[in-house]
Design a protein around this motif. Structure first.
Motif, PDB file in Angstrom:
ATOM      1  N   GLY A 573       0.788  -1.218   0.000  1.00  0.00           N
ATOM      2  CA  GLY A 573       0.000   0.000   0.000  1.00  0.00           C
ATOM      3  C   GLY A 573       0.821   1.270   0.000  1.00  0.00           C
ATOM      4  N   LEU A 574       2.158   1.158   0.081  1.00  0.00           N
ATOM      5  CA  LEU A 574       2.983   2.353   0.031  1.00  0.00           C
ATOM      6  C   LEU A 574       2.925   2.966  -1.357  1.00  0.00           C
ATOM      7  CD1 LEU A 574       6.096   0.978   1.939  1.00  0.00           C
ATOM      8  CD2 LEU A 574       4.255   2.390   2.872  1.00  0.00           C
ATOM      9  N   GLU A 575       3.058   4.269  -1.425  1.00  0.00           N
ATOM     10  CA  GLU A 575       2.986   4.931  -2.718  1.00  0.00           C
ATOM     11  C   GLU A 575       4.158   4.497  -3.598  1.00  0.00           C
ATOM     12  OE1 GLU A 575       2.743   9.462  -4.634  1.00  0.00           O
ATOM     13  OE2 GLU A 575       2.832   9.144  -2.456  1.00  0.00           O
ATOM     14  N   ASN A 576       3.836   3.816  -4.696  1.00  0.00           N
ATOM     15  CA  ASN A 576       4.823   3.381  -5.682  1.00  0.00           C
ATOM     16  C   ASN A 576       5.894   2.458  -5.083  1.00  0.00           C
ATOM     17  OD1 ASN A 576       3.549   4.937  -7.646  1.00  0.00           O
ATOM     18  ND2 ASN A 576       4.810   6.739  -7.179  1.00  0.00           N
ATOM     19  N   TYR A 646      10.866   0.066  -5.285  1.00  0.00           N
ATOM     20  CA  TYR A 646      10.295   1.396  -5.489  1.00  0.00           C
ATOM     21  C   TYR A 646      10.152   1.666  -6.977  1.00  0.00           C
ATOM     22  CZ  TYR A 646       9.810   6.470  -5.525  1.00  0.00           C
ATOM     23  OH  TYR A 646       9.366   7.739  -5.749  1.00  0.00           O
ATOM     24  N   LEU A 647       8.927   1.935  -7.411  1.00  0.00           N
ATOM     25  CA  LEU A 647       8.644   2.251  -8.803  1.00  0.00           C
ATOM     26  C   LEU A 647       8.829   3.758  -8.978  1.00  0.00           C
ATOM     27  CD1 LEU A 647       5.723   0.732 -10.837  1.00  0.00           C
ATOM     28  CD2 LEU A 647       6.307   3.140 -11.096  1.00  0.00           C
ATOM     29  N   ALA A 648      10.069   4.168  -9.308  1.00  0.00           N
ATOM     30  CA  ALA A 648      10.363   5.589  -9.441  1.00  0.00           C
ATOM     31  C   ALA A 648       9.605   6.217 -10.597  1.00  0.00           C
ATOM     32  CB  ALA A 648      11.868   5.796  -9.624  1.00  0.00           C
ATOM     33  N   ARG A 649       9.501   5.477 -11.701  1.00  0.00           N
ATOM     34  CA  ARG A 649       8.715   5.881 -12.863  1.00  0.00           C
ATOM     35  C   ARG A 649       8.088   4.619 -13.453  1.00  0.00           C
ATOM     36  NH1 ARG A 649      12.681   9.389 -16.611  1.00  0.00           N
ATOM     37  NH2 ARG A 649      12.227   7.528 -17.837  1.00  0.00           N
TER      38      ARG A 649
END
Length: 894
Positions: A573-576, A646-649
């Motif tokens: 649930g963390l953002e990206n 982490y999905l940076a983009r």
């Protein structure tokens, strides 16, 4: 979602090209021997390849570009359900061609020129590959399918005519039957700096080269000089072996639910490897390196049936593995004069050769049944069971204790150099195994999964060999009788020993002469319960508990048990970002630790009772009572794991993972003790902006630390009945308790402890780039690793000043640096032909103090001309190297 529509290509008759490719493939398959070789029960290797063909070969997509459509997911990058990005699949290089008979096919051949510069003969470069200058058939493949009948045929291969060649064939009918076969070779170079002293390397009989005298010349200085001269004349000899493997497997559906399968595999290993010979006792007299000849053959066979329907799965299989060593013994001549010592009847220099009995022929058999059943109406549960029965056995012909006739003082009928001195002439060895594994899983709700397991495994060792010479007697005809054998007990230590024979004396017996092999057995029981609960779509937790129980025969602890607890947490649930955490803890304890009694029945103390007076050390002491073997010691182990993605983009992933592991041995005063740690940290990046471009990079760090402590024997009060020690007076009743305890200063003096600490750290960095420049495509990959091991120590308090000054506080660091850079540039010349330019750079640098000084001479001597060498090390060790490999290869497609 982006969609690319490709125009249909006209079908072209490629008959002449098919014939050309068939000729090339036929040449390569001439190397393919279906005497079948493999290393697994299923009959085929997982991946076929070599150093220049690391990825599996697919004839339709080999050297093709990436599919812009990915796996049907979103552009620019395809992702797993958990959000992980993965490489998009390759496009077929061309549309399939169709023959008049309705077969659709893909095919290619890639060949060209290869050249190597630099240290091409170095062990580090050649270890697992065979690359020479000149023509090189890199790879080929042919894939045929007939849609109207569902038949298929595929053949792939590479590295043809080299020692790392590989080939694979499969054919059959989809969902009906299939045949798979393969053949591959893998070289393994152990050293390229060996300096053999013998003729017959890689055989079972090593005879000294001219200039060396079997049994020595009588002048140690001359023998040392002769060994050094012969070694120098044979420097840079490569020692290694080649593993040839092939395999064949057949699968066929008997009905919609029943399937039959069978496989045969064969493995052949030929060559040699360095082998240590310790000549004599007390740490060895002139120990030296030999070459063990390798000529192994292994046959593996498996057959079984499998049943599967909507609710039930069942598998039954039977397997056999037959190992054959075609070199039964290793006999070698020694270039040094070994003194007769207390072995009577042999003059100095009479021991001219020694002998080792090598790995025996052996057979292993196993039957296994696996069952699984779903119960959809009972909380969607599933039951599984595995039952396996196995046996391993060998009946190798045994060899006598020594090749030379010897006379043992006080013993009549000395026939130690014949098999008449053995209690049996063959091993008659057998070990049986049993396994029962049960599992039950249920899903009370869609969000909860619960599993329980129970596993039992045992080994039973039925091997029993008595070190009893039934034809020998002590002076006066006296013998010891036990376990059905009457005679003289104990071996002649080491074939060709220059020291005392370890034979139990009848007039002055001892308690520590081994008289029988120790048949180690164990049973292991695992009981566990685990659960996984999905709290909501973004969060889940899991936990598991397991108890592992070991029951051991003839070990210091008859029983150990370990409780293992694991908990985990996942947050999507963390953002990206996605976070995964887990923690594991294990706590091992056990029954009372005995250092002497588990082995009492296997030593001469079983034959001759401990006396009531005098020195009883050989009866009372087996080892330091404070020592704890690491697999039996109390242990607390904690492991923490973390991973953040982490999905940076949309097209860029960043990741970091870490593991921290700590092990403590709370009850160990000696052995592994205090705290042991193993840590790792990793950073990675994956960027895939388009199907034509991608980049990855990573950095990994690892570190570890381990401490050990021990205390040497000797220099104490002695283990004599009546001796007063700091912890009590030695009596027949308490001798084993007091004499084994360093606090008593009887045999082990507590002040004379020594400590050693190992520290390891490693760094690995790498990156890869793939970029299409119009028709050109570039792939670059780089990896660099650096690892260091530090070994520090403290010396015993009774070490003399000269030793302390010379030894210092540690060894020089062990280190290795390895770098590999590989680049491929592909340039399509036309629709069916592609040119590939290949460049590979390798560099290695090693520092190993074990070989320090041996690069100039293999002979280590403390007193030249007056004493035998302390060691003869014929391997000069790993050398630094730097190589460049260039290739210009042409790929032609059908």
């Amino acid at each position: 979602m982006k969609k690319i529509v490709r125009p249909a290509r006209p079908q072209v008759d490629r008959g002449p090209r098919v014939k050309t490719v068939a000729v090339l493939i036929g040449m390569a398959l001439a190397q393919f021997q279906l005497s079948a070789q493999a290393d697994s029960g299923i009959g085929v290797d997982a991946i076929l390849g070599n150093a220049l063909n690391a990825a599996p070969i697919n004839p339709s997509t080999h050297m093709g570009g990436q599919d812009p459509d990915g796996l049907g997911t979103y552009v620019p990058a395809a992702r797993t359900p958990t959000g992980q990005m993965y490489s998009t699949p390759r496009l077929p290089v061309s549309d399939p061609r169709t023959t008049e008979g309705g077969w659709q096919y893909f095919g290619f051949v890639e060949a060209g020129l290869i050249g190597v510069t630099g240290d091409r003969k170095a062990h580090g470069f050649r270890r697992y590959k065979d690359v020479d200058d000149g023509l090189y058939l890199s790879s080929f493949g042919l894939d045929l399918n007939k849609p109207t009948t569902a038949h298929f045929f595929e053949v792939v291969g590479g590295g043809a005519f080299q020692d790392d060649q590989f080939y694979g064939v499969q054919f059959g009918r989809y969902n009906d039957w299939r045949v798979r076969a393969f053949y591959n070779e893998t070289p393994h170079v152990f050293t390229s700096t060996f300096r053999p002293l013998w003729n017959g390397v890689n055989s079972g009989n090593l005879t000294l080269k001219p200039g060396l005298t079997p049994g020595g010349s009588g002048n140690t200085a001359d023998d040392n000089a002769a060994v050094a001269a012969v070694a120098a004349a044979n420097a840079e000899t490569e020692i290694g072996l080649t593993r040839e493997k092939s395999g064949l497997r057949f699968d066929m559906y008997l009905t919609d639910t029943w399937k039959f399968y069978a496989s045969y595999t064969h493995e052949k290993r030929e060559g040699g490897r360095p082998f240590a010979a310790v000549w004599g006792t007390g740490g060895g007299t002139a120990p030296m390196e030999l070459v063990e000849g390798i000529d192994y053959t292994t046959h593996d066979m498996t057959a079984g049936v499998h049943f599967a329907d909507a609710l039930t799965n069942f598998n039954f299989s039977a397997s056999a593995s037959l190992f054959r060593n075609n070199i039964d013994t290793l006999t070698f001549e020694t270039p040094y004069r070994i003194a007769a010592g207390t072995v009577n009847g042999v003059a100095a220099g009479g021991f001219t050769q020694g002998q080792f009995d090598l790995y025996p022929d052996n057979d292993a058999y196993n039957i296994k049944g696996e069952y699984a059943r779903r119960f959809p109406d009972f909380m969607n549960s599933r039951f599984t069971a595995v039952l396996s029965l196995g046996t391993s056995r060998q009946d190798d012909d045994l060899i006598p204790y020594t090749l030379q006739p010897v006379t043992i003082a006080g013993v009549a009928n000395n026939n130690w150099n014949t098999t008449d001195s053995l209690s049996r002439t063959s091993a008659d060895a057998r070990i049986d195994t049993r396994l029962l594994d049960l599992g039950f899983a249920l899903n009370p709700t869609n969000a909860l999964n619960v599993k329980a397991k129970a596993r039992y495994y045992e080994t039973r060792n039925h091997t029993d060999f008595l070190l009893c010479n039934p034809n020998a007697t002590y002076d006066g005809g006296d013998v010891y009788t036990a376990y059905g054998c009457s005679g003289v007990w104990g071996p002649v230590i080491n074939n060709g020993s220059g020291a005392a024979a370890k034979v139990l004396s009848y007039t002055a017996p001892n308690g520590n002469t081994i008289i029988r092999n120790i048949p180690f057995d164990h049973r292991r029981i695992n009981l566990g319960l685990s659960a996984d609960w999905r709290i909501d779509p973004a969060h889940s937790v899991n936990g598991a508990y397991e108890r592992e129980i070991y029951l051991r025969d003839h070990r210091e602890r008859s029983k150990t048990w370990e409780d293992k607890l694991k908990v985990g947490y996942v947050n999507r649930g963390l953002e990206n970002a996605t976070l995964r955490l887990s923690a594991e803890h294990g706590n091992r304890r056990g029954s009372t630790y005995h250092t002497h009694h588990p082995y009492a029945d296997f030593y001469s103390g079983y034959l001759a009772d401990m006396p009531d007076s005098g020195n009883v050390q050989s009866w009372a002491v087996h080892m330091n009572s404070g020592l704890r073997k690491y697999d039996l010691s109390d242990r607390r182990q904690t492991t923490l794991n973390a991973r953040l993605n982490y999905l940076a983009r949309e097209d860029l992933d960043l990741g970091v993972s870490a593991q921290f592991k700590q092990i403590r041995y709370p009850d160990a005063d000696y052995g592994r003790r205090d705290r042991q740690s193993q840590h790792a940290l990793n950073f990675d990046i994956d960027w895939q902006p388009t199907a034509e471009r991608s980049l990855y990079a990573f950095y990994s760090w690892s570190g570890g630390r381990m401490k050990q402590r021990s205390v040497p024997s000797g220099g104490g009060l002695g283990c004599t009945i009546g001796t007063v020690t700091p912890i009590g007076t030695i009596t027949p009743e308490n001798a084993d308790a007091i004499c084994q305890d360093p606090a008593s200063n009887a045999l082990y003096v507590a002040e004379n402890v020594w400590n050693v600490e190992h520290k390891d750290r490693g760094h690995t960095i790498g990156f890869g780039v793939r970029q299409d420049f119009g028709v050109l495509r570039l792939d670059v990959n780089f990896t660099h690793s650096y690892h260091v091991t530090e070994i520090g120590y403290t010396l015993p308090a009774n070490a003399n000043a000269v030793t302390v000054e010379g030894a210092g506080s540690g060894f020089p660091d062990l280190s290795s640096r390895l770098s590999t850079l590989e680049a491929n540039l592909l340039f399509p010349l036309n629709k069916t032909t592609t040119l590939r330019a290949l460049y590979r750079h390798e560099r290695g640098n090693f520092r190993d103090w074990h070989y320090q000084g041996f690069d100039t001479s293999p002979v280590a001597v403390n007193a030249p001309g007056t004493a035998l060498p302390t060691a003869v090390i014929l391997d000069a060790g790993p050398q630094k190297y730097r190589t460049n490999l260039f290739g210009l290869l042409l790929q032609v497609r059908l």
